[in-house]
Design a protein around this motif. Sequence first.
Motif, short mmCIF file in Angstrom:
data_model
loop_
_atom_site.label_atom_id
_atom_site.label_comp_id
_atom_site.label_asym_id
_atom_site.label_seq_id
_atom_site.Cartn_x
_atom_site.Cartn_y
_atom_site.Cartn_z
N ILE A 62 -3.82 -2.66 0.18
CA ILE A 62 -4.06 -1.68 1.24
C ILE A 62 -4.50 -2.39 2.51
CG2 ILE A 62 -4.68 0.23 -0.28
CD1 ILE A 62 -7.63 -0.55 0.18
N ALA A 63 -4.34 -1.71 3.63
CA ALA A 63 -4.92 -2.18 4.88
C ALA A 63 -6.43 -1.97 4.85
CB ALA A 63 -4.30 -1.43 6.06
N ARG A 64 -7.14 -2.72 5.68
CA ARG A 64 -8.60 -2.67 5.63
C ARG A 64 -9.15 -1.28 5.91
NH1 ARG A 64 -12.90 -1.65 5.17
NH2 ARG A 64 -14.82 -2.79 5.57
N ALA A 65 -8.54 -0.53 6.80
CA ALA A 65 -9.07 0.78 7.18
C ALA A 65 -8.63 1.90 6.25
CB ALA A 65 -8.67 1.09 8.62
N SER A 66 -7.99 1.57 5.14
CA SER A 66 -7.49 2.59 4.22
C SER A 66 -8.63 3.42 3.64
CB SER A 66 -6.70 1.94 3.09
OG SER A 66 -6.42 2.86 2.06
N SER A 67 -8.37 4.68 3.39
CA SER A 67 -9.35 5.56 2.76
C SER A 67 -9.58 5.19 1.29
CB SER A 67 -8.91 7.02 2.87
OG SER A 67 -7.64 7.19 2.23
#
Length: 504
Positions: A309-314
Amino acid sequence: MISRVKYREGKPRLFPLAAAAAVGLLLAFALALYPLPPPARPWRQTPPTVPSPKPFAMPAPAVRTLANGLTILVFERRGLPVLTLRLVVKTGAEADPPDLPGTAQIVAGLLNEGTSHRTAFQIAQAVDGAGGSVDNSADWDESHLALSVLADHADMAFDLAADMVMHPAFAPAEVERARRQMTSSLELLKDDPGYVADTVTAELEFRGTPYGHPPDGTAASAGRVTPSDLHQFHNRYYRPSNAVLAVVGDISTEEAFRRAEGYFGNWRDPTSAEPLPLTATSHAPAREILVVDKSDAVQTEIRVATAGIARASSDYDALMIANQVLGGPAANRLFKALRTERGLTYGASSDLVCYRRFGAWESKTSTRTRETMKTLETILDVMGRLRQQPITGTELEYAKNYLIGHLALEFESSDGIAAQALDLVLDGLPLDYWNRFPERIRGLTAEQVSGALERYLDPGRATIVLVGDARGFSKDLKKLGTVGVIPLPELDLGSPNLKASGSP
Protein backbone atom coordinates in the motif's frame (compact mmCIF):
# COMPACT_ATOMS: atom_id res chain seq x y z
CA MET A 1 66.84 -36.95 61.03
CA ILE A 2 63.47 -35.33 61.42
CA SER A 3 60.77 -37.78 62.39
CA ARG A 4 57.16 -37.39 61.23
CA VAL A 5 54.70 -37.86 64.09
CA LYS A 6 51.39 -39.39 63.02
CA TYR A 7 48.11 -39.09 64.87
CA ARG A 8 47.03 -42.33 66.36
CA GLU A 9 43.64 -43.79 65.74
CA GLY A 10 41.22 -43.06 68.59
CA LYS A 11 43.14 -40.04 69.96
CA PRO A 12 41.66 -36.56 69.71
CA ARG A 13 43.19 -34.28 67.06
CA LEU A 14 43.33 -31.03 68.95
CA PHE A 15 44.51 -28.68 66.17
CA PRO A 16 41.84 -29.61 63.55
CA LEU A 17 39.09 -29.36 66.18
CA ALA A 18 40.26 -25.94 67.27
CA ALA A 19 40.47 -24.75 63.66
CA ALA A 20 36.95 -25.98 62.96
CA ALA A 21 35.64 -24.19 66.03
CA ALA A 22 37.33 -20.96 64.92
CA VAL A 23 35.87 -21.24 61.42
CA GLY A 24 32.43 -21.84 62.92
CA LEU A 25 32.71 -18.74 65.06
CA LEU A 26 33.76 -16.70 62.03
CA LEU A 27 30.81 -17.98 59.99
CA ALA A 28 28.37 -17.19 62.79
CA PHE A 29 29.82 -13.69 63.04
CA ALA A 30 29.58 -13.20 59.26
CA LEU A 31 25.98 -14.41 59.16
CA ALA A 32 25.09 -12.05 61.96
CA LEU A 33 26.47 -9.14 59.96
CA TYR A 34 25.32 -10.34 56.53
CA PRO A 35 22.34 -12.67 56.87
CA LEU A 36 21.39 -14.85 53.93
CA PRO A 37 18.40 -13.67 51.89
CA PRO A 38 15.11 -15.35 52.72
CA PRO A 39 14.04 -18.26 50.50
CA ALA A 40 12.58 -17.16 47.19
CA ARG A 41 8.87 -16.70 47.38
CA PRO A 42 6.64 -17.94 44.56
CA TRP A 43 5.86 -14.44 43.30
CA ARG A 44 9.56 -13.77 42.75
CA GLN A 45 9.78 -16.62 40.30
CA THR A 46 7.93 -14.59 37.64
CA PRO A 47 8.93 -11.30 35.96
CA PRO A 48 7.59 -8.13 37.54
CA THR A 49 4.51 -6.54 36.03
CA VAL A 50 5.39 -4.03 33.34
CA PRO A 51 3.39 -0.81 33.60
CA SER A 52 1.50 0.51 30.60
CA PRO A 53 3.43 2.87 28.32
CA LYS A 54 3.19 6.50 29.31
CA PRO A 55 1.01 8.58 26.99
CA PHE A 56 3.01 9.91 24.06
CA ALA A 57 2.58 13.39 22.65
CA MET A 58 4.52 14.72 19.70
CA PRO A 59 5.07 18.45 20.21
CA ALA A 60 3.05 20.63 17.87
CA PRO A 61 5.25 22.73 15.57
CA ALA A 62 4.76 26.34 14.61
CA VAL A 63 4.20 26.44 10.85
CA ARG A 64 4.77 29.22 8.36
CA THR A 65 5.11 29.36 4.58
CA LEU A 66 7.45 31.92 3.05
CA ALA A 67 6.49 33.99 0.03
CA ASN A 68 8.59 31.74 -2.20
CA GLY A 69 6.58 28.66 -1.16
CA LEU A 70 9.06 27.14 1.34
CA THR A 71 7.21 25.65 4.33
CA ILE A 72 8.91 26.06 7.73
CA LEU A 73 8.22 23.90 10.80
CA VAL A 74 9.69 25.03 14.13
CA PHE A 75 9.92 22.91 17.28
CA GLU A 76 11.33 24.66 20.35
CA ARG A 77 13.33 22.11 22.36
CA ARG A 78 15.24 23.77 25.16
CA GLY A 79 16.62 20.75 27.02
CA LEU A 80 20.00 20.74 25.23
CA PRO A 81 22.02 23.54 23.58
CA VAL A 82 21.67 21.90 20.17
CA LEU A 83 20.07 23.14 16.96
CA THR A 84 19.05 20.93 14.03
CA LEU A 85 18.02 22.08 10.57
CA ARG A 86 16.59 19.41 8.31
CA LEU A 87 15.49 20.38 4.81
CA VAL A 88 13.65 17.88 2.65
CA VAL A 89 12.99 18.13 -1.07
CA LYS A 90 9.83 16.25 -2.04
CA THR A 91 11.60 14.40 -4.84
CA GLY A 92 14.01 11.50 -4.73
CA ALA A 93 15.14 8.48 -6.71
CA GLU A 94 11.73 8.05 -8.36
CA ALA A 95 12.63 11.08 -10.50
CA ASP A 96 15.94 9.65 -11.77
CA PRO A 97 16.25 10.01 -15.55
CA PRO A 98 15.52 6.62 -17.18
CA ASP A 99 19.07 6.23 -18.44
CA LEU A 100 20.73 7.61 -15.28
CA PRO A 101 19.53 5.74 -12.20
CA GLY A 102 21.30 6.98 -9.09
CA THR A 103 21.22 10.66 -10.12
CA ALA A 104 19.18 11.77 -7.10
CA GLN A 105 21.59 10.02 -4.77
CA ILE A 106 24.65 11.66 -6.33
CA VAL A 107 23.05 15.12 -6.27
CA ALA A 108 22.14 14.83 -2.59
CA GLY A 109 25.46 13.25 -1.70
CA LEU A 110 27.43 16.16 -3.17
CA LEU A 111 25.55 18.97 -1.40
CA ASN A 112 28.27 19.22 1.26
CA GLU A 113 31.15 18.79 -1.20
CA GLY A 114 31.46 22.40 -2.29
CA THR A 115 29.21 25.32 -3.24
CA SER A 116 29.57 28.49 -5.28
CA HIS A 117 30.92 30.18 -2.13
CA ARG A 118 32.66 27.43 -0.13
CA THR A 119 34.96 24.51 -0.85
CA ALA A 120 34.31 21.07 0.57
CA PHE A 121 37.12 21.65 3.08
CA GLN A 122 35.62 24.95 4.23
CA ILE A 123 32.23 23.30 4.75
CA ALA A 124 33.77 20.49 6.79
CA GLN A 125 35.80 23.00 8.80
CA ALA A 126 32.71 25.11 9.59
CA VAL A 127 30.70 22.07 10.71
CA ASP A 128 33.53 20.76 12.91
CA GLY A 129 34.09 24.19 14.43
CA ALA A 130 30.45 24.32 15.49
CA GLY A 131 30.60 20.89 17.14
CA GLY A 132 28.22 19.69 14.50
CA SER A 133 27.43 17.02 11.95
CA VAL A 134 25.90 16.97 8.50
CA ASP A 135 23.93 14.21 6.79
CA ASN A 136 22.70 14.35 3.21
CA SER A 137 21.29 11.66 0.96
CA ALA A 138 18.33 10.69 -1.20
CA ASP A 139 15.74 7.95 -0.97
CA TRP A 140 12.47 7.22 -2.68
CA ASP A 141 10.18 10.28 -2.61
CA GLU A 142 12.65 12.60 -0.88
CA SER A 143 16.13 14.08 -0.76
CA HIS A 144 17.38 15.65 2.44
CA LEU A 145 20.11 17.64 4.14
CA ALA A 146 20.34 17.66 7.94
CA LEU A 147 22.74 19.92 9.84
CA SER A 148 23.13 19.81 13.64
CA VAL A 149 25.31 22.29 15.55
CA LEU A 150 25.65 23.80 19.01
CA ALA A 151 22.90 26.35 19.44
CA ASP A 152 25.23 29.37 19.69
CA HIS A 153 26.19 28.77 16.04
CA ALA A 154 22.64 29.32 14.76
CA ASP A 155 23.55 32.05 12.30
CA MET A 156 26.25 29.95 10.72
CA ALA A 157 23.91 26.94 10.54
CA PHE A 158 21.20 28.77 8.59
CA ASP A 159 23.78 30.36 6.29
CA LEU A 160 25.58 27.09 5.59
CA ALA A 161 22.43 24.98 5.12
CA ALA A 162 20.99 27.51 2.67
CA ASP A 163 24.25 27.65 0.74
CA MET A 164 24.54 23.87 0.43
CA VAL A 165 20.94 23.42 -0.72
CA MET A 166 20.74 26.42 -3.06
CA HIS A 167 24.25 26.66 -4.58
CA PRO A 168 25.96 23.26 -4.91
CA ALA A 169 28.98 23.46 -7.21
CA PHE A 170 29.08 19.89 -8.57
CA ALA A 171 32.74 20.52 -9.34
CA PRO A 172 34.11 18.10 -11.96
CA ALA A 173 36.70 16.70 -9.54
CA GLU A 174 34.05 15.98 -6.90
CA VAL A 175 31.70 14.43 -9.47
CA GLU A 176 34.49 12.18 -10.72
CA ARG A 177 35.26 11.09 -7.16
CA ALA A 178 31.56 10.34 -6.56
CA ARG A 179 31.41 8.33 -9.78
CA ARG A 180 34.41 6.23 -8.76
CA GLN A 181 33.00 5.61 -5.29
CA MET A 182 29.63 4.65 -6.75
CA THR A 183 31.22 2.22 -9.22
CA SER A 184 33.41 0.65 -6.54
CA SER A 185 30.52 0.25 -4.11
CA LEU A 186 28.27 -1.31 -6.72
CA GLU A 187 30.95 -3.80 -7.71
CA LEU A 188 31.14 -4.95 -4.09
CA LEU A 189 27.38 -5.01 -3.64
CA LYS A 190 26.85 -7.11 -6.75
CA ASP A 191 28.53 -10.00 -4.91
CA ASP A 192 26.37 -9.46 -1.80
CA PRO A 193 23.46 -11.96 -2.00
CA GLY A 194 21.32 -9.91 0.39
CA TYR A 195 21.65 -6.73 -1.64
CA VAL A 196 21.00 -8.59 -4.89
CA ALA A 197 17.89 -10.27 -3.46
CA ASP A 198 16.47 -7.01 -2.10
CA THR A 199 17.14 -5.05 -5.28
CA VAL A 200 15.81 -7.67 -7.69
CA THR A 201 12.67 -8.13 -5.58
CA ALA A 202 11.98 -4.40 -5.55
CA GLU A 203 12.51 -4.09 -9.30
CA LEU A 204 10.09 -6.94 -10.01
CA GLU A 205 7.46 -5.63 -7.58
CA PHE A 206 7.62 -2.04 -8.87
CA ARG A 207 8.35 -2.53 -12.57
CA GLY A 208 6.41 -0.17 -14.76
CA THR A 209 6.49 2.52 -12.05
CA PRO A 210 9.01 5.25 -11.14
CA TYR A 211 10.24 2.90 -8.37
CA GLY A 212 11.26 0.12 -10.75
CA HIS A 213 15.01 0.76 -10.87
CA PRO A 214 17.96 0.60 -8.43
CA PRO A 215 18.05 3.88 -6.45
CA ASP A 216 21.82 3.49 -5.95
CA GLY A 217 22.34 3.45 -9.72
CA THR A 218 24.39 1.09 -11.83
CA ALA A 219 28.00 0.94 -12.94
CA ALA A 220 26.88 2.01 -16.42
CA SER A 221 24.97 5.07 -15.18
CA ALA A 222 27.88 6.03 -12.94
CA GLY A 223 30.09 6.10 -15.99
CA ARG A 224 27.68 8.33 -17.93
CA VAL A 225 26.55 10.95 -15.42
CA THR A 226 28.07 14.43 -15.84
CA PRO A 227 28.08 17.68 -13.81
CA SER A 228 25.57 19.02 -16.32
CA ASP A 229 23.17 16.15 -15.55
CA LEU A 230 23.43 16.90 -11.84
CA HIS A 231 22.84 20.64 -12.31
CA GLN A 232 19.80 19.87 -14.47
CA PHE A 233 18.30 17.58 -11.83
CA HIS A 234 19.02 20.09 -9.05
CA ASN A 235 17.54 23.03 -10.95
CA ARG A 236 14.42 21.06 -11.73
CA TYR A 237 13.57 19.67 -8.33
CA TYR A 238 15.41 21.65 -5.64
CA ARG A 239 12.85 24.46 -5.44
CA PRO A 240 11.38 26.22 -2.41
CA SER A 241 7.83 25.26 -3.40
CA ASN A 242 8.98 21.62 -3.48
CA ALA A 243 10.73 21.70 -0.09
CA VAL A 244 10.05 21.80 3.65
CA LEU A 245 12.47 22.99 6.36
CA ALA A 246 12.21 21.75 9.95
CA VAL A 247 14.04 23.67 12.69
CA VAL A 248 14.33 21.83 16.02
CA GLY A 249 16.22 22.77 19.16
CA ASP A 250 17.34 25.54 21.44
CA ILE A 251 15.94 28.50 19.52
CA SER A 252 12.82 30.64 19.83
CA THR A 253 10.09 30.28 17.24
CA GLU A 254 10.33 33.87 16.08
CA GLU A 255 14.10 33.76 15.78
CA ALA A 256 13.87 30.57 13.73
CA PHE A 257 11.35 32.14 11.34
CA ARG A 258 13.41 35.30 11.09
CA ARG A 259 16.60 33.43 10.23
CA ALA A 260 14.79 31.17 7.78
CA GLU A 261 13.36 34.22 6.01
CA GLY A 262 16.76 35.91 5.98
CA TYR A 263 18.70 32.99 4.50
CA PHE A 264 16.09 31.10 2.44
CA GLY A 265 13.79 33.96 1.44
CA ASN A 266 15.70 34.77 -1.75
CA TRP A 267 15.50 31.16 -3.00
CA ARG A 268 13.44 31.20 -6.20
CA ASP A 269 11.65 28.55 -8.24
CA PRO A 270 13.14 27.77 -11.65
CA THR A 271 10.89 26.52 -14.45
CA SER A 272 8.38 24.00 -13.12
CA ALA A 273 9.13 20.31 -13.39
CA GLU A 274 6.76 18.03 -15.23
CA PRO A 275 4.75 15.85 -12.84
CA LEU A 276 5.60 12.18 -12.71
CA PRO A 277 3.07 9.84 -14.34
CA LEU A 278 1.17 7.90 -11.67
CA THR A 279 1.44 4.54 -13.37
CA ALA A 280 0.02 1.49 -11.60
CA THR A 281 2.05 -1.53 -10.61
CA SER A 282 1.76 -4.47 -12.99
CA HIS A 283 1.49 -7.45 -10.66
CA ALA A 284 1.60 -10.80 -12.38
CA PRO A 285 -1.71 -12.73 -12.36
CA ALA A 286 0.11 -15.81 -11.04
CA ARG A 287 3.14 -16.57 -8.92
CA GLU A 288 6.47 -15.36 -10.32
CA ILE A 289 9.76 -17.05 -9.41
CA LEU A 290 13.24 -15.80 -10.30
CA VAL A 291 16.53 -17.40 -9.30
CA VAL A 292 19.80 -15.49 -9.42
CA ASP A 293 22.31 -18.31 -9.71
CA LYS A 294 25.37 -17.71 -7.52
CA SER A 295 27.24 -20.95 -8.05
CA ASP A 296 29.70 -20.48 -5.19
CA ALA A 297 27.00 -19.78 -2.58
CA VAL A 298 26.55 -22.13 0.39
CA GLN A 299 23.25 -20.61 1.44
CA THR A 300 20.24 -19.04 -0.25
CA GLU A 301 18.76 -15.59 0.27
CA ILE A 302 14.96 -15.87 0.04
CA ARG A 303 12.47 -13.06 -0.61
CA VAL A 304 8.70 -13.46 -0.97
CA ALA A 305 6.80 -10.26 -1.81
CA THR A 306 3.17 -9.37 -2.38
CA ALA A 307 1.35 -6.16 -3.23
CA GLY A 308 1.42 -3.47 -0.57
CA ILE A 309 0.00 0.00 0.00
CA ALA A 310 0.94 3.65 -0.26
CA ARG A 311 1.89 5.32 3.01
CA ALA A 312 -1.32 7.35 3.27
CA SER A 313 -3.58 4.32 2.74
CA SER A 314 -6.45 3.81 5.16
CA ASP A 315 -5.25 0.18 5.54
CA TYR A 316 -1.87 1.24 6.94
CA ASP A 317 -2.67 0.73 10.63
CA ALA A 318 -4.24 -2.70 10.11
CA LEU A 319 -1.31 -3.89 7.99
CA MET A 320 1.17 -2.58 10.55
CA ILE A 321 -0.47 -4.95 13.04
CA ALA A 322 -0.50 -7.78 10.50
CA ASN A 323 3.17 -7.25 9.69
CA GLN A 324 4.10 -7.51 13.37
CA VAL A 325 2.35 -10.88 13.50
CA LEU A 326 3.90 -12.14 10.27
CA GLY A 327 7.51 -11.11 10.78
CA GLY A 328 7.86 -8.14 13.11
CA PRO A 329 9.54 -8.03 16.53
CA ALA A 330 6.23 -8.37 18.42
CA ALA A 331 5.02 -11.85 17.38
CA ASN A 332 6.84 -13.08 14.22
CA ARG A 333 5.20 -16.28 13.03
CA LEU A 334 7.94 -16.63 10.43
CA PHE A 335 10.67 -16.79 13.07
CA LYS A 336 8.70 -19.23 15.19
CA ALA A 337 8.08 -21.59 12.25
CA LEU A 338 11.52 -21.33 10.62
CA ARG A 339 13.82 -21.00 13.59
CA THR A 340 12.11 -22.17 16.77
CA GLU A 341 10.22 -25.15 15.37
CA ARG A 342 12.39 -26.29 12.45
CA GLY A 343 15.87 -24.81 12.94
CA LEU A 344 16.11 -23.80 9.28
CA THR A 345 17.56 -20.32 9.75
CA TYR A 346 18.99 -17.89 12.26
CA GLY A 347 16.44 -15.20 11.56
CA ALA A 348 13.35 -14.28 9.56
CA SER A 349 11.40 -11.06 9.22
CA SER A 350 8.94 -9.13 7.10
CA ASP A 351 8.81 -5.48 6.01
CA LEU A 352 5.84 -3.35 5.04
CA VAL A 353 7.38 -1.06 2.42
CA CYS A 354 5.22 2.03 1.89
CA TYR A 355 6.15 4.78 -0.54
CA ARG A 356 4.13 7.85 -1.49
CA ARG A 357 2.44 6.17 -4.44
CA PHE A 358 2.91 2.40 -4.10
CA GLY A 359 4.02 -0.26 -1.66
CA ALA A 360 5.02 -3.89 -1.20
CA TRP A 361 5.04 -6.46 1.59
CA GLU A 362 8.21 -8.54 1.77
CA SER A 363 9.17 -11.60 3.80
CA LYS A 364 12.87 -12.41 4.00
CA THR A 365 15.30 -14.96 5.36
CA SER A 366 18.32 -17.04 4.36
CA THR A 367 19.10 -20.73 4.80
CA ARG A 368 21.48 -23.52 3.85
CA THR A 369 21.28 -24.48 0.18
CA ARG A 370 19.87 -27.95 0.85
CA GLU A 371 17.10 -26.46 3.03
CA THR A 372 15.97 -23.90 0.45
CA MET A 373 12.77 -25.68 -0.64
CA LYS A 374 11.69 -26.57 2.89
CA THR A 375 12.25 -22.98 4.00
CA LEU A 376 10.41 -21.46 1.04
CA GLU A 377 7.45 -23.81 1.43
CA THR A 378 7.27 -22.96 5.13
CA ILE A 379 7.17 -19.22 4.37
CA LEU A 380 4.34 -19.71 1.86
CA ASP A 381 2.48 -21.89 4.35
CA VAL A 382 2.82 -19.30 7.15
CA MET A 383 1.58 -16.57 4.81
CA GLY A 384 -1.35 -18.69 3.68
CA ARG A 385 -2.44 -19.62 7.20
CA LEU A 386 -2.17 -16.00 8.35
CA ARG A 387 -4.49 -15.00 5.51
CA GLN A 388 -7.01 -17.76 6.15
CA GLN A 389 -7.08 -17.89 9.96
CA PRO A 390 -7.73 -14.96 12.31
CA ILE A 391 -4.83 -13.75 14.40
CA THR A 392 -5.07 -14.66 18.07
CA GLY A 393 -5.94 -12.27 20.86
CA THR A 394 -2.44 -12.64 22.29
CA GLU A 395 -0.80 -11.82 18.95
CA LEU A 396 -3.05 -8.79 18.54
CA GLU A 397 -2.17 -7.55 22.02
CA TYR A 398 1.57 -8.09 21.54
CA ALA A 399 1.49 -6.21 18.24
CA LYS A 400 -0.46 -3.29 19.67
CA ASN A 401 1.79 -3.00 22.72
CA TYR A 402 4.92 -3.06 20.60
CA LEU A 403 3.77 -0.41 18.14
CA ILE A 404 2.53 1.92 20.88
CA GLY A 405 5.44 1.31 23.26
CA HIS A 406 8.07 1.72 20.55
CA LEU A 407 6.64 5.00 19.28
CA ALA A 408 8.43 7.37 21.67
CA LEU A 409 11.84 6.03 20.58
CA GLU A 410 11.38 7.67 17.18
CA PHE A 411 11.28 11.11 18.82
CA GLU A 412 14.26 10.91 21.20
CA SER A 413 16.51 13.29 19.23
CA SER A 414 16.01 16.62 17.52
CA ASP A 415 16.76 15.02 14.16
CA GLY A 416 14.25 12.26 14.89
CA ILE A 417 11.52 14.82 15.61
CA ALA A 418 12.37 16.72 12.43
CA ALA A 419 12.43 13.56 10.29
CA GLN A 420 9.09 12.28 11.59
CA ALA A 421 7.35 15.64 11.15
CA LEU A 422 8.71 16.07 7.63
CA ASP A 423 7.58 12.57 6.66
CA LEU A 424 4.04 13.50 7.66
CA VAL A 425 4.14 16.60 5.47
CA LEU A 426 5.60 14.69 2.52
CA ASP A 427 2.97 11.96 2.75
CA GLY A 428 0.08 14.41 3.11
CA LEU A 429 -0.75 13.33 6.67
CA PRO A 430 -1.85 15.66 9.50
CA LEU A 431 0.79 16.89 11.95
CA ASP A 432 -1.11 15.37 14.89
CA TYR A 433 -1.02 11.95 13.20
CA TRP A 434 1.32 10.32 15.73
CA ASN A 435 -0.58 11.74 18.71
CA ARG A 436 -3.70 9.93 17.51
CA PHE A 437 -1.82 6.77 16.46
CA PRO A 438 -2.09 4.93 19.83
CA GLU A 439 -5.85 5.43 19.98
CA ARG A 440 -6.29 4.17 16.42
CA ILE A 441 -4.12 1.12 17.07
CA ARG A 442 -5.94 0.23 20.30
CA GLY A 443 -9.25 0.45 18.47
CA LEU A 444 -8.35 -2.10 15.78
CA THR A 445 -10.03 -5.50 15.96
CA ALA A 446 -8.82 -8.88 14.76
CA GLU A 447 -11.58 -8.82 12.15
CA GLN A 448 -10.31 -5.54 10.68
CA VAL A 449 -6.78 -6.91 10.49
CA SER A 450 -8.05 -10.11 8.84
CA GLY A 451 -9.91 -8.04 6.25
CA ALA A 452 -6.73 -6.22 5.30
CA LEU A 453 -4.83 -9.51 5.15
CA GLU A 454 -7.36 -10.96 2.74
CA ARG A 455 -6.98 -7.95 0.44
CA TYR A 456 -3.18 -7.87 0.30
CA LEU A 457 -1.47 -11.07 1.49
CA ASP A 458 -1.84 -13.52 -1.41
CA PRO A 459 1.02 -16.07 -1.57
CA GLY A 460 -0.52 -17.49 -4.74
CA ARG A 461 0.46 -14.29 -6.56
CA ALA A 462 3.73 -13.65 -4.75
CA THR A 463 6.99 -12.59 -6.31
CA ILE A 464 9.67 -15.05 -5.19
CA VAL A 465 13.37 -14.26 -5.53
CA LEU A 466 16.13 -16.72 -4.59
CA VAL A 467 19.84 -15.88 -4.69
CA GLY A 468 22.03 -18.94 -4.28
CA ASP A 469 23.42 -22.07 -5.93
CA ALA A 470 20.57 -23.08 -8.26
CA ARG A 471 21.89 -26.64 -8.58
CA GLY A 472 20.75 -27.32 -5.03
CA PHE A 473 17.06 -26.49 -5.45
CA SER A 474 15.99 -25.41 -8.98
CA LYS A 475 14.64 -28.85 -9.95
CA ASP A 476 12.24 -29.05 -6.99
CA LEU A 477 11.35 -25.37 -7.35
CA LYS A 478 9.47 -26.01 -10.59
CA LYS A 479 6.55 -27.53 -8.72
CA LEU A 480 5.74 -24.06 -7.39
CA GLY A 481 5.49 -22.45 -10.81
CA THR A 482 7.48 -21.27 -13.82
CA VAL A 483 11.06 -20.51 -12.82
CA GLY A 484 13.39 -17.99 -14.44
CA VAL A 485 17.14 -18.31 -13.85
CA ILE A 486 19.76 -15.60 -14.37
CA PRO A 487 23.42 -16.39 -13.63
CA LEU A 488 24.86 -13.70 -11.38
CA PRO A 489 27.54 -12.63 -13.93
CA GLU A 490 24.74 -11.98 -16.45
CA LEU A 491 22.59 -9.93 -14.05
CA ASP A 492 22.08 -6.28 -15.05
CA LEU A 493 20.06 -4.34 -12.49
CA GLY A 494 19.66 -1.48 -14.95
CA SER A 495 18.02 -3.59 -17.64
CA PRO A 496 14.21 -3.96 -17.84
CA ASN A 497 14.52 -7.76 -17.98
CA LEU A 498 17.47 -7.80 -15.52
CA LYS A 499 19.70 -9.49 -18.08
CA ALA A 500 22.92 -8.05 -19.42
CA SER A 501 23.05 -7.25 -23.12
CA GLY A 502 23.82 -10.36 -25.17
CA SER A 503 22.57 -12.79 -22.48
CA PRO A 504 20.32 -15.64 -23.69
